[in-house]
Design an enzyme around this catalytic site. Sequence first.
Site, PDB file in Angstrom:
ATOM      1  N   PHE A 141      10.547   4.493  -1.277  1.00  0.00           N
ATOM      2  CA  PHE A 141      10.528   4.311   0.177  1.00  0.00           C
ATOM      3  C   PHE A 141      10.095   2.888   0.473  1.00  0.00           C
ATOM      4  O   PHE A 141       8.991   2.475   0.135  1.00  0.00           O
ATOM      5  CB  PHE A 141       9.593   5.293   0.896  1.00  0.00           C
ATOM      6  CG  PHE A 141       9.666   5.094   2.387  1.00  0.00           C
ATOM      7  CD1 PHE A 141      10.679   5.677   3.134  1.00  0.00           C
ATOM      8  CD2 PHE A 141       8.753   4.277   3.039  1.00  0.00           C
ATOM      9  CE1 PHE A 141      10.774   5.458   4.511  1.00  0.00           C
ATOM     10  CE2 PHE A 141       8.845   4.053   4.413  1.00  0.00           C
ATOM     11  CZ  PHE A 141       9.856   4.646   5.150  1.00  0.00           C
ATOM     12  N   ASP A 226       5.926  -3.505  -3.980  1.00  0.00           N
ATOM     13  CA  ASP A 226       5.771  -3.072  -2.594  1.00  0.00           C
ATOM     14  C   ASP A 226       4.430  -2.344  -2.490  1.00  0.00           C
ATOM     15  O   ASP A 226       4.322  -1.168  -2.811  1.00  0.00           O
ATOM     16  CB  ASP A 226       6.929  -2.163  -2.175  1.00  0.00           C
ATOM     17  CG  ASP A 226       6.799  -1.719  -0.714  1.00  0.00           C
ATOM     18  OD1 ASP A 226       5.721  -1.906  -0.114  1.00  0.00           O
ATOM     19  OD2 ASP A 226       7.785  -1.167  -0.177  1.00  0.00           O
ATOM     20  N   LYS A 255       0.986  -2.334   6.661  1.00  0.00           N
ATOM     21  CA  LYS A 255       0.083  -1.239   7.031  1.00  0.00           C
ATOM     22  C   LYS A 255      -1.364  -1.677   7.249  1.00  0.00           C
ATOM     23  O   LYS A 255      -1.658  -2.251   8.288  1.00  0.00           O
ATOM     24  CB  LYS A 255       0.205  -0.100   6.021  1.00  0.00           C
ATOM     25  CG  LYS A 255       1.613   0.523   6.071  1.00  0.00           C
ATOM     26  CD  LYS A 255       1.690   1.972   5.664  1.00  0.00           C
ATOM     27  CE  LYS A 255       3.020   2.571   6.089  1.00  0.00           C
ATOM     28  NZ  LYS A 255       3.997   2.764   5.024  1.00  0.00           N
TER      29      LYS A 255
HETATM   30  C1  PLP Z   1       5.467   2.386   5.212  1.00  0.00           C
HETATM   31  C2  PLP Z   1       6.098   1.666   4.094  1.00  0.00           C
HETATM   32  C3  PLP Z   1       7.039   0.646   4.314  1.00  0.00           C
HETATM   33  C4  PLP Z   1       7.594   0.321   5.679  1.00  0.00           C
HETATM   34  O1  PLP Z   1       6.642  -0.098   6.573  1.00  0.00           O
HETATM   35  P1  PLP Z   1       6.975  -0.051   8.152  1.00  0.00           P
HETATM   36  O2  PLP Z   1       5.832  -0.772   8.773  1.00  0.00           O
HETATM   37  O3  PLP Z   1       7.044   1.393   8.533  1.00  0.00           O
HETATM   38  O4  PLP Z   1       8.276  -0.749   8.345  1.00  0.00           O
HETATM   39  C5  PLP Z   1       7.502  -0.058   3.216  1.00  0.00           C
HETATM   40  N1  PLP Z   1       7.093   0.248   1.979  1.00  0.00           N
HETATM   41  C6  PLP Z   1       6.200   1.226   1.725  1.00  0.00           C
HETATM   42  C7  PLP Z   1       5.776   1.481   0.324  1.00  0.00           C
HETATM   43  C8  PLP Z   1       5.684   1.983   2.768  1.00  0.00           C
HETATM   44  O5  PLP Z   1       4.837   2.977   2.512  1.00  0.00           O
END
Ligand code: PLP
Length: 397
Positions: A141, A226, A255
């Site tokens: 994700f 990520d 986040k």
């Molecule tokens: C939440 C998330 C994203 C995307 O972040 P948004 O602020 O919702 O665009 C990307 N990578 C990971 C691993 C995430 O958990």
Amino acid sequence: MRSSDSIIKKTEHFGAANYKPKDVVIHNASGVMVYNPEGEEFFDLLSAYSALNFGHRHPELIEAAKQQLDKVTLTSRAFHNSVLGDFYESLCALTGKEMILPMNTGAEAVETAIKTARRWGTDVKGVEENKQEIIVCENNFHGRTVTIVTMSTEESARRGFGPFTPGFRPIPYGDAEALEKAITPNTVAFLAEPIQGEAGVIVPPEGYLKAVRKICSENNILMIADEVQTGFARTGKMFACDWEDVIPDIYVLGKALGGGVLPVSAVAADRDILGVFEPGSHGSTFGGNPLACAVALKAIEIVQRDDYPKQAREKGEYFIKKLREIKNNDIVEIRGKGLLIGVEFNCSAEGYVQALIANGVLAKETRENTIRFAPPIIISYEQLDEAIKRIKKALEK
Ligand SMILES: *Cc1c(COP(=O)(O)O)cnc(C)c1O
């Protein structure tokens, strides 16, 4: 005060149905606790998918925001602002990287990392333009843009949204050999979450990140981590890559970087990588705005000063031990690191989530049969004990 029911009705009537929230309206919040309009109290054990590592409305973050609100909130990048440099410096120190590129949402930071890797591929590695390939993982994700859902292997995230972006190749997660095999002369990067969050808190086999690091270095491809969800102490280390003493070429952050106050994301990398951008090649109107920088700067200070990694590590060990005492034959596995914990059931977890909410605990299933527990890192042991008592009540039949 309007009732939760009437608020939910209105929200569902006027809003696109791209989410299916639980029937709880959060009207106000403080620390770990949130309250509905009726004044009922809930433990927030989701923390907005780890954006609320500091809890709701951490007093110092709110104070930093208030002070900046009285100075200037937005300048655009057409001009300098007096906070951006400080934010860069402090995030560079935290990540050990030489440069930062600021954005807002996690998805934008992922897009930025993809652009970085592609440009690095042509400009530095010498891959022919339009031939760059990025290897990604199944069940990843990384966000919701068209390019990012191109990388997804989840049908619900992709259906009807094509045509997709070329240049991505998915391989199984946790399989270093598969990475080695998938590399071609056109490969510029490998992008992965050090622990897959949305996939259900999937912790890769020990040694995986180290092996990935080695393979990337040997093949001259960029390792992109990520850490949008796992970064900022969530897993008991500042970055989840730290568990294997691995330093990726590119950190993707988001986040919790915004302190749960506003969206702040960034890519951190060294000069030989982020140096591929020249003026006009990439940007964002709101990226690096002074309000975001002021809050993020304070967030970076707190996460280090109050040793959030240690807090998440110790509280996570305590929490997971208590969760394992729960007697329920539907539970097949409890896994995680630090305060990122998944409880997997052999059936749909939806009923259990309802039971948790009925007992005053907010959590949500991810991928149907796993409940993710990711409480704010500031949660106290007293609060953990009370939350565990309620979880036990909800999950034991
Ligand atoms: C939440 C998330 C994203 C995307 O972040 P948004 O602020 O919702 O665009 C990307 N990578 C990971 C691993 C995430 O958990």
